[in-house]
Design a protein around this motif. Structure first.
Motif, PDB file in Angstrom:
ATOM      1  N   GLY A 254       0.830  -1.204   0.000  1.00 25.93           N
ATOM      2  CA  GLY A 254       0.000   0.000   0.000  1.00 25.93           C
ATOM      3  C   GLY A 254       0.852   1.235   0.000  1.00 25.93           C
ATOM      4  O   GLY A 254       1.969   1.234   0.523  1.00 25.93           O
ATOM      5  N   CYS A 255       0.361   2.284  -0.626  1.00 32.83           N
ATOM      6  CA  CYS A 255       1.111   3.534  -0.662  1.00 32.83           C
ATOM      7  C   CYS A 255       0.235   4.642  -0.110  1.00 32.83           C
ATOM      8  O   CYS A 255      -0.979   4.621  -0.267  1.00 32.83           O
ATOM      9  CB  CYS A 255       1.541   3.852  -2.087  1.00 32.83           C
ATOM     10  SG  CYS A 255       2.811   5.140  -2.128  1.00 32.83           S
ATOM     11  N   ARG A 256       0.862   5.599   0.540  1.00 28.72           N
ATOM     12  CA  ARG A 256       0.100   6.691   1.145  1.00 28.72           C
ATOM     13  C   ARG A 256       0.175   7.973   0.332  1.00 28.72           C
ATOM     14  O   ARG A 256      -0.181   9.036   0.807  1.00 28.72           O
ATOM     15  CB  ARG A 256       0.626   6.960   2.557  1.00 28.72           C
ATOM     16  CG  ARG A 256       0.427   5.789   3.494  1.00 28.72           C
ATOM     17  CD  ARG A 256       0.934   6.090   4.874  1.00 28.72           C
ATOM     18  NE  ARG A 256       2.365   6.350   4.900  1.00 28.72           N
ATOM     19  CZ  ARG A 256       3.290   5.422   4.757  1.00 28.72           C
ATOM     20  NH1 ARG A 256       2.946   4.173   4.575  1.00 28.72           N
ATOM     21  NH2 ARG A 256       4.560   5.735   4.800  1.00 28.72           N
ATOM     22  N   CYS A 257       0.670   7.868  -0.909  1.00 28.53           N
ATOM     23  CA  CYS A 257       0.782   9.101  -1.692  1.00 28.53           C
ATOM     24  C   CYS A 257      -0.612   9.583  -2.084  1.00 28.53           C
ATOM     25  O   CYS A 257      -1.566   8.811  -2.145  1.00 28.53           O
ATOM     26  CB  CYS A 257       1.659   8.887  -2.924  1.00 28.53           C
ATOM     27  SG  CYS A 257       0.988   7.737  -4.133  1.00 28.53           S
ATOM     28  N   SER A 258      -0.729  10.876  -2.330  1.00 25.57           N
ATOM     29  CA  SER A 258      -2.003  11.446  -2.757  1.00 25.57           C
ATOM     30  C   SER A 258      -1.699  12.781  -3.419  1.00 25.57           C
ATOM     31  O   SER A 258      -0.617  13.341  -3.231  1.00 25.57           O
ATOM     32  CB  SER A 258      -2.914  11.683  -1.550  1.00 25.57           C
ATOM     33  OG  SER A 258      -2.347  12.680  -0.722  1.00 25.57           O
ATOM     34  N   THR A 287       5.864  11.888 -10.112  1.00 30.28           N
ATOM     35  CA  THR A 287       5.620  10.448 -10.019  1.00 30.28           C
ATOM     36  C   THR A 287       6.023   9.975  -8.630  1.00 30.28           C
ATOM     37  O   THR A 287       7.092  10.322  -8.142  1.00 30.28           O
ATOM     38  CB  THR A 287       6.454   9.705 -11.080  1.00 30.28           C
ATOM     39  OG1 THR A 287       6.113  10.231 -12.348  1.00 30.28           O
ATOM     40  CG2 THR A 287       6.175   8.213 -11.062  1.00 30.28           C
ATOM     41  N   CYS A 288       5.173   9.182  -8.004  1.00 30.20           N
ATOM     42  CA  CYS A 288       5.497   8.664  -6.670  1.00 30.20           C
ATOM     43  C   CYS A 288       6.637   7.663  -6.784  1.00 30.20           C
ATOM     44  O   CYS A 288       6.578   6.730  -7.578  1.00 30.20           O
ATOM     45  CB  CYS A 288       4.274   8.009  -6.041  1.00 30.20           C
ATOM     46  SG  CYS A 288       4.656   7.186  -4.488  1.00 30.20           S
ATOM     47  N   GLU A 289       7.671   7.861  -5.960  1.00 30.49           N
ATOM     48  CA  GLU A 289       8.844   6.981  -5.991  1.00 30.49           C
ATOM     49  C   GLU A 289       8.494   5.564  -5.541  1.00 30.49           C
ATOM     50  O   GLU A 289       9.184   4.609  -5.869  1.00 30.49           O
ATOM     51  CB  GLU A 289       9.924   7.511  -5.040  1.00 30.49           C
ATOM     52  CG  GLU A 289      10.541   8.829  -5.449  1.00 30.49           C
ATOM     53  CD  GLU A 289      11.468   8.657  -6.631  1.00 30.49           C
ATOM     54  OE1 GLU A 289      12.041   7.559  -6.773  1.00 30.49           O
ATOM     55  OE2 GLU A 289      11.596   9.617  -7.413  1.00 30.49           O
ATOM     56  N   PHE A 290       7.458   5.439  -4.737  1.00 34.28           N
ATOM     57  CA  PHE A 290       7.129   4.138  -4.164  1.00 34.28           C
ATOM     58  C   PHE A 290       6.244   3.294  -5.074  1.00 34.28           C
ATOM     59  O   PHE A 290       6.465   2.102  -5.225  1.00 34.28           O
ATOM     60  CB  PHE A 290       6.429   4.315  -2.817  1.00 34.28           C
ATOM     61  CG  PHE A 290       7.345   4.726  -1.710  1.00 34.28           C
ATOM     62  CD1 PHE A 290       8.147   3.779  -1.094  1.00 34.28           C
ATOM     63  CD2 PHE A 290       7.423   6.038  -1.292  1.00 34.28           C
ATOM     64  CE1 PHE A 290       9.005   4.137  -0.066  1.00 34.28           C
ATOM     65  CE2 PHE A 290       8.271   6.412  -0.269  1.00 34.28           C
ATOM     66  CZ  PHE A 290       9.066   5.457   0.340  1.00 34.28           C
ATOM     67  N   CYS A 291       5.200   3.920  -5.658  1.00 36.00           N
ATOM     68  CA  CYS A 291       4.215   3.097  -6.373  1.00 36.00           C
ATOM     69  C   CYS A 291       4.100   3.484  -7.838  1.00 36.00           C
ATOM     70  O   CYS A 291       3.298   2.904  -8.574  1.00 36.00           O
ATOM     71  CB  CYS A 291       2.853   3.208  -5.696  1.00 36.00           C
ATOM     72  SG  CYS A 291       2.107   4.831  -5.895  1.00 36.00           S
ATOM     73  N   SER A 292       4.870   4.495  -8.262  1.00 37.75           N
ATOM     74  CA  SER A 292       4.855   4.973  -9.645  1.00 37.75           C
ATOM     75  C   SER A 292       3.534   5.613 -10.058  1.00 37.75           C
ATOM     76  O   SER A 292       3.311   5.848 -11.240  1.00 37.75           O
ATOM     77  CB  SER A 292       5.233   3.863 -10.637  1.00 37.75           C
ATOM     78  OG  SER A 292       6.538   3.421 -10.366  1.00 37.75           O
TER      79      SER A 292
END
Ligand SMILES: [Zn+2]
Length: 310
Positions: A254-258, A287-292
């Motif tokens: 899971g990623c917490r980006c938003s 671009t989110c480094e964790f989930c792209s």
């Protein structure tokens, strides 16, 4: 927030009866595949990221409160940074920063020391809310992340600890090749004067030595192969001493980006810095480094946010 949970992704605690030794096993199948699939890293980088993910799960699954545990390396080798985090109750993500050309120049199976170079491993525990964060930093061990984490426990917490992690791209029966990762740790709680069975200190020392010798016989394949069930591995190692394995704790990606978070980060940039980021079509992309995950903004949207904040 997490993806679909499968029984191939879990942490499992265990206790060796009659010894003051506790431990945990972690298995990652679809979670490892999902995390690495988002990145398209060279395989050797994927391998260390999967190990970091496993380590984050091994350590994070012991959190007794809602919060987050983050592992972060910083070093001067081709892989400059690895970040993996665990958020209760078992949500994982990870990424790395590296120099692709330098990594490819190392050949097919470089040592961890050659990949990462010299640097540090920081382990941060964040209980959230207003609680204070705790951070321990140890030098990176040339032998890998697991050895680096062992020295964290020895220095910061004075708990004798043994850890193994492994990751591999496996070809399963009839299926697509996929990343698999796993790990195991044991800790000698006698060193804490623990609450488990009362033992004379000489016995406790002997027990730890015995637990460690058996631990050393675990090979990489036993950790990554989904056919090797954790219960079977624990039985092989510690059945003579009696081992009690607890329930599986499911793990997920899971990623917490938003968009809000990205805006918050970009809002700290100056106008000039922001205008440098505008692409030919007039949009700023992040671009989110964790989930792209990819986010797009019109510079005007950011400017408004920026003014609203000051
Ligand atoms: Zn993300």
């Amino acid at each position: 927030m997490g993806d679909v949970v499968t029984d191939g992704d879990f942490a499992q605690s265990f206790q060796i009866e009659g010894m003051n030794v506790r431990g945990r096993v972690v298995h990652l199948t679809s979670v490892a595949d999902r995390v690495l699939g988002a990145h398209n890293y060279p395989d050797i980088v994927s391998g260390v990221v999967a190990e970091a993910l496993t380590l984050a799960a091994l350590l994070g699954a012991s959190l007794k409160f809602n919060g987050m545990l983050t592992l972060q390396t910083r070093s001067d080798g081709p892989v400059r940074m690895i970040v993996a985090d665990y958020m209760t109750p078992g949500v994982l993500r990870a990424c790395a920063t590296f120099d692709r050309e330098a990594v490819e120049g190392l050949g097919p199976s470089p040592s961890f020391g050659a990949l990462a170079g010299a640097g540090s491993l920081a382990i941060t525990i964040d209980p959230g809310e207003d609680m204070e964060r705790y951070q321990g930093i140890v030098p990176l061990d040339d032998r890998g992340l697991a050895h680096s984490a062992v020295s964290y426990f020895e220095r910061s917490e004075q708990i004798p600890t043994a850890i193994k992690v492994a990751a591999a791209m496996l070809h399963t029966k009839g299926g697509q090749p996929g990343w698999r990762a796993g790990g195991i740790m044991i800790q000698n709680l006698a060193a804490l004067g623990g609450n488990a069975p009362v033992m004379a200190s000489g016995d406790a020392e002997e027990a730890w030595t015995r637990a460690s010798i058996l631990f050393a016989t675990i090979d990489q394949l036993e950790l990554v192969d989904p056919q090797v069930e954790s219960e079977r591995l624990l039985y092989r190692l510690y059945h003579e001493d009696g081992v009690r394995a607890f329930a599986h704790q499911p793990l997920s990606f899971g990623c917490r980006c938003s968009a809000e978070r990205v805006v918050r980060v970009l809002s700290s940039y100056s106008r000039d810095e922001l205008s440098d980021l505008v692409e030919a079509d007039g949009l700023i992309r992040a671009t989110c480094e964790f989930c792209s995950a990819s986010y797009r903004f019109k510079p005007g949207e950011l400017a408004e946010t920026q003014f609203a904040r000051t």
